[in-house]
Design a protein around this motif. Structure first.
Motif, short mmCIF file in Angstrom:
data_model
loop_
_atom_site.label_atom_id
_atom_site.label_comp_id
_atom_site.label_asym_id
_atom_site.label_seq_id
_atom_site.Cartn_x
_atom_site.Cartn_y
_atom_site.Cartn_z
N ALA A 148 0.83 -1.20 0.00
CA ALA A 148 0.00 0.00 0.00
C ALA A 148 0.87 1.26 0.00
N THR A 149 1.96 1.23 0.78
CA THR A 149 2.87 2.38 0.82
C THR A 149 3.51 2.61 -0.55
N LYS A 150 3.91 1.51 -1.18
CA LYS A 150 4.52 1.64 -2.52
C LYS A 150 3.51 2.17 -3.53
N ARG A 151 2.27 1.64 -3.47
CA ARG A 151 1.24 2.13 -4.40
C ARG A 151 0.98 3.62 -4.19
N GLU A 152 0.95 4.01 -2.91
CA GLU A 152 0.71 5.42 -2.61
C GLU A 152 1.84 6.28 -3.15
N GLN A 153 3.09 5.82 -2.97
CA GLN A 153 4.22 6.60 -3.47
C GLN A 153 4.23 6.65 -4.99
N ASP A 154 3.92 5.49 -5.63
CA ASP A 154 3.84 5.48 -7.10
C ASP A 154 2.75 6.42 -7.59
N SER A 155 1.64 6.45 -6.85
CA SER A 155 0.54 7.33 -7.23
C SER A 155 0.96 8.79 -7.10
N LEU A 156 1.69 9.09 -6.01
CA LEU A 156 2.20 10.45 -5.82
C LEU A 156 3.15 10.84 -6.95
N ASP A 157 4.04 9.92 -7.30
CA ASP A 157 5.02 10.21 -8.35
C ASP A 157 4.33 10.45 -9.70
N SER A 158 3.16 9.79 -9.88
CA SER A 158 2.48 9.92 -11.17
C SER A 158 1.87 11.31 -11.37
N LEU A 159 1.72 12.09 -10.29
CA LEU A 159 1.13 13.43 -10.43
C LEU A 159 1.96 14.33 -11.34
N ALA A 160 3.27 14.06 -11.36
CA ALA A 160 4.15 14.91 -12.17
C ALA A 160 3.88 14.73 -13.67
N THR A 161 3.38 13.56 -14.05
CA THR A 161 3.16 13.29 -15.47
C THR A 161 1.69 13.15 -15.84
N THR A 162 0.81 13.09 -14.85
CA THR A 162 -0.62 12.93 -15.13
C THR A 162 -1.27 14.29 -15.34
N GLN A 163 -1.98 14.44 -16.43
CA GLN A 163 -2.64 15.70 -16.73
C GLN A 163 -3.96 15.79 -15.97
N ALA A 164 -4.18 16.94 -15.33
CA ALA A 164 -5.42 17.14 -14.58
C ALA A 164 -6.60 17.29 -15.54
N PRO A 165 -7.77 16.78 -15.17
CA PRO A 165 -8.95 16.98 -16.02
C PRO A 165 -9.28 18.46 -16.16
N LYS A 166 -9.81 18.84 -17.28
CA LYS A 166 -10.14 20.25 -17.50
C LYS A 166 -11.21 20.73 -16.52
N GLU A 167 -11.99 19.78 -15.95
CA GLU A 167 -13.03 20.15 -14.98
C GLU A 167 -12.46 20.51 -13.62
N PHE A 168 -11.18 20.19 -13.37
CA PHE A 168 -10.56 20.47 -12.07
C PHE A 168 -9.91 21.85 -12.12
N GLN A 169 -10.59 22.82 -11.49
CA GLN A 169 -10.14 24.21 -11.56
C GLN A 169 -10.09 24.81 -10.16
N ASN A 170 -8.91 25.34 -9.78
CA ASN A 170 -8.74 25.98 -8.47
C ASN A 170 -9.16 25.06 -7.33
N SER A 171 -8.70 23.81 -7.41
CA SER A 171 -8.96 22.81 -6.37
C SER A 171 -10.44 22.49 -6.20
N LYS A 172 -11.21 22.71 -7.24
CA LYS A 172 -12.62 22.36 -7.24
C LYS A 172 -13.00 21.73 -8.58
N VAL A 173 -14.00 20.89 -8.54
CA VAL A 173 -14.52 20.32 -9.78
C VAL A 173 -15.66 21.20 -10.29
N VAL A 174 -15.58 21.59 -11.54
CA VAL A 174 -16.61 22.42 -12.16
C VAL A 174 -17.35 21.56 -13.18
N LEU A 175 -18.65 21.38 -12.94
CA LEU A 175 -19.49 20.57 -13.82
C LEU A 175 -20.78 21.30 -14.13
N ALA A 176 -21.32 21.01 -15.30
CA ALA A 176 -22.65 21.55 -15.62
C ALA A 176 -23.68 20.92 -14.69
N LYS A 177 -24.81 21.54 -14.58
CA LYS A 177 -25.87 21.04 -13.71
C LYS A 177 -26.26 19.62 -14.12
#
Length: 741
Positions: A148-177
């Motif tokens: 679990a620790t390794k998976r968590e660290q691998d997941s953390l490391d992936s943030l550097a290369t993973t593109q955030a969804p366009k709906e994730f703006q200013n630490s909030k998710v923006v969705l249509a109604k």
């Protein structure tokens, strides 16, 4: 020759005496008493225990003896010793319990008090497996933790290369109604099977209000839900959201360690600035804690409000914080207030002066979720305007008999259902409650003013009021309500009130409490209820004449009569049965004195589960039910050959269940048994079964049937056991000898 070690194993059939001995030894060791031995299980197992299957500890068979009741056999998980008689580390036993199959564990209160914590107990079989494989479980636990620790660290490391969804703006998710409100279309925990659910819950905190909500799980408890659109966004970008969850966990651990270090320094500085020794400061806090423990919460609030020095607030809030999801995290000082710790935290945060040195997460504009009770909700309502993002969760409001306007406004912000025990309600408070959007239950409100009723009618959601009388003016005021309207304490309704309620659209439930006096209904009032723009439920209506039955049969949206005892003779009763059968529902349960063949035939048209308990069954009614095409539950004392022959004609997709009756016995004739052997659907006998050897020889020709071996005579039981095998309550015929060979 080396001396052979003795193994102190737990017998698989360990009884209460064995449990007491094991518990006593465990307590002696865990308390550090004489002979205590501290151990850590670290030996590497050579093979995994056979019970370890797919990440769970699973047994092939249920416990030999029940875990609850007088004949129960169970052991506290913490009392199990290893094969050398040493205590198994608590973290290992806790891990074992979490992974264990639910049928082999049970939660039991450590002593007889409703507030006492429940502790896990194991079946003797599970305790034996824990004992014999303690080293293996410890190794598996450590391996799982490392993975679990390794998976968590691998997941953390992936943030550097993973593109955030366009709906994730200013630490909030923006969705249509969402296309539909969450109450109508949603996804919740079962829809995320196989996912890392803590990551799903973390993602939930990013979502806008219109995409989240609370529903009731099958056990009646609140559960978080989100819109299908939000669920789709999570699944599409699962890797990113899991990485954000790992980032949050790592950040929380770092911040927690820093807060603990800062808290110690803050307390020492506060004592020094106040000119107090640490002992004197502790004594002052203890006195405050005593007032909290004695329930003088308003006095505590006044005292904290009156303290002008910043050192007190710095001391109270030292080491405290608020999680990103809004959960308060009390520090060491606040923890002495136990279940009131969160309340004191929020109180101090709201009334403290500016310039107090506290954790950055403790902001007045932060989202904070707080449980409120009858003795804290009014105080919290007073300070709520200073905390604009405070969200309350009502956990115990049974003793709240009066509702202040500001308290009503605070409670109305809850998106969950509200159960309030108020006995009186003012107009201003009612207007504030009307803004609530979940179910609102006012079970002890016996009388209300028409103006208050008109205010409550604006409420968006289910509305239940404990009125004992329904004046026409109040009925007219409630009529504009849109949604389920329950008046559970009513025992009758006037013609004028019924006429006024015709304008209400949505389900209408009158006289919901079935254990009180029966509900009485006149034919003229029934005619108005038949015109109601929604289904009508009359759970405590037990008797009616033909005119009432005819009127209710005209209800186009459906009728529910769970306590009806007898249908009137003639066309009125038959039409009402046809209306009940056509009312949309998964099941229809009735407990009747008698049932005519005509009414039985009408009820047989119900498409779901049909359960009928009848005191006196007629020979004509049972064959009439053969037309039913789902699960049929009946409780005759005898079964004629004609009835059995008719019921046996039902197809293989149906179920025929003979319920346990009172007195609990079904007498099955030889002819009836011969007919039932040909029934291709599922056949179930729940109660005591009386039959001859000839009848038993007929039934054992079936492939299977469900019956309790303890509820048939030993001589009959031997016939079944010679021809087949039992597993729990299901008997299955063995293949013929020639087939086996």
């Amino acid at each position: 020759m080396a001396k052979k070690k003795t193994s102190k194993s737990i017998p698989k059939t360990a009884g209460k005496k064995a449990a007491k001995k094991v518990t006593a030894r465990s307590r002696a060791r865990s308390s550090g008493g004489r002979g205590a031995v501290k151990t850590s299980v670290a030996a590497s197992p050579t093979a995994l225990p056979k019970e370890w299957q797919g990440g769970r500890i699973v047994f092939a068979k249920p416990p030999a003896k029940p875990l609850k009741g007088r004949a129960a056999e169970r052991l506290p998980a913490t009392a199990v010793l290893d094969t050398e008689g040493r205590s198994i580390p608590r973290k290992v036993s806790d891990w074992f319990v979490r992974k264990l199959d639910g049928s082999h564990k049970v939660l039991v209160r450590s002593f007889d008090h409703y507030e006492a914590p429940k502790e896990p107990y194991l079946s003797p079989e599970a305790a034996h497996v824990l004992q014999e494989n303690a080293a293996a479980w410890a190794k598996l636990m450590e391996t799982e933790k490392a993975d679990a620790t390794k998976r968590e660290q691998d997941s953390l490391d992936s943030l550097a290369t993973t593109q955030a969804p366009k709906e994730f703006q200013n630490s909030k998710v923006v969705l249509a109604k969402p296309k539909k409100p969450v109450a109508e279309a949603h996804c919740w925990k079962p829809d995320f099977a196989g996912e890392i659910y803590p990551a799903v819950l973390h993602y939930y905190g990013y979502l806008p209000d219109e995409h989240v909500g609370s529903i009731r799980d099958p056990n009646g408890y609140p559960a978080k839900a989100m819109s299908p659109e939000a669920a789709k966004l999570y699944r599409t970008h699962r890797t990113f959201w899991e990485a954000k969850h790992a980032e949050s966990k790592a950040s929380s651990r770092t911040a927690s360690a820093a807060r603990k270090r800062a808290a110690k320094t803050t307390i020492e500085k506060a004592a020094t600035s106040a000119g107090l020794s640490k002992v004197e400061l502790t004594a002052k806090l203890d006195r405050l804690g005593m007032l909290v423990e004695e329930g003088h919460l308003q006095l505590v609030a006044d005292m904290i409000s009156g303290f002008g020095d910043t050192w007190l607030y710095e001391t109270l809030l030292a080491g405290s914080s608020v999680d990103p999801d809004g959960s308060p995290k009390p520090g060491k000082i606040l923890k002495r207030f136990k279940k009131r710790a969160n309340f004191i935290l929020v109180l101090a945060l709201a009334i403290m002066p500016d310039g107090v040195a506290i954790d950055p997460t403790l902001r007045r504009d932060a989202t904070i979720i707080l449980d409120v009770t009858a003795d804290t909700v009014d105080i919290v309502a007073d300070i709520a305007p200073r905390l604009p993002n405070l969200k309350v969760w009502p956990s115990d409001l049974d003793d709240l008999e009066a509702l202040l306007p500001q308290t009503a406004a605070l409670l109305a912000t809850c998106r969950e259902s509200l159960w309030l025990s108020v006995r009186a309600l003012g107009l201003e408070a009612a207007n504030n409650l009307a803004t609530h959007t979940g179910d609102l239950v006012l079970g002890r409100l016996k009388k209300i003013d028409p103006k208050v009723a008109a205010a409550l009618a604006r409420h968006q959601g289910g509305l239940s009021i404990g009125l004992t009388e329904l004046p026409e003016a109040v009925a007219a005021s409630l009529a504009p309500h849109r949604g389920t309207l329950e008046l559970p304490n009513l025992r009758t309704i006037s013609v004028a009130a019924a006429a006024a309620l015709k304008q209400h659209s949505g389900p209408l439930k009158l006289g919901y409490f079935v254990h009180g006096p029966p509900f009485k209904l006149e034919a003229s009032a029934a005619q108005h209820l038949a015109q109601h723009a929604g289904p009508v439920s009359l759970p405590s209506l037990r008797h009616m004449d033909s005119l009432v039955a005819t009127a209710l049969a005209a209800q186009a949206h459906g009728v529910e009569l769970s306590s009806i005892k007898e249908f009137p003779a003639g066309s009125g009763g038959v039409k009402l049965c046809e209306r009940l059968a056509a009312t949309p529902s998964d099941y229809l349960w009735l407990r009747l004195k008698t049932l005519s063949a005509e009414c039985a035939s009408a009820l047989a048209g119900f498409p779901g589960e049909l359960s009928l308990s009848v005191e006196t069954w007629s020979d004509e009614a049972l064959p009439a039910l053969a037309a039913h095409r789902g699960e049929l539950r009946i409780d005759p004392k005898t079964l004629s050959a004609a009835a059995a022959a008719a019921l046996a004609q039902r197809d293989r997709s149906t179920t025929l269940r003979f319920k346990e009756s009172y007195p609990p016995s079904l007498s099955l004739s030889d002819e009836a048994a011969e007919c039932l052997k040909a029934y291709q659907g599922e056949l179930v006998f729940e109660g005591k079964l009386e039959m001859s050897s000839q009848a038993a020889h007929s039934l054992v020709q079936r492939k299977s049937l469900a019956l309790f071996r303890t509820k048939i005579k030993p001589s009959i039981r031997r016939i079944f056991e010679s021809a087949g095998t039992w597993e729990n309550s299901v008997w299955t015929r063995l293949p013929a000898r020639r087939e086996r060979d």
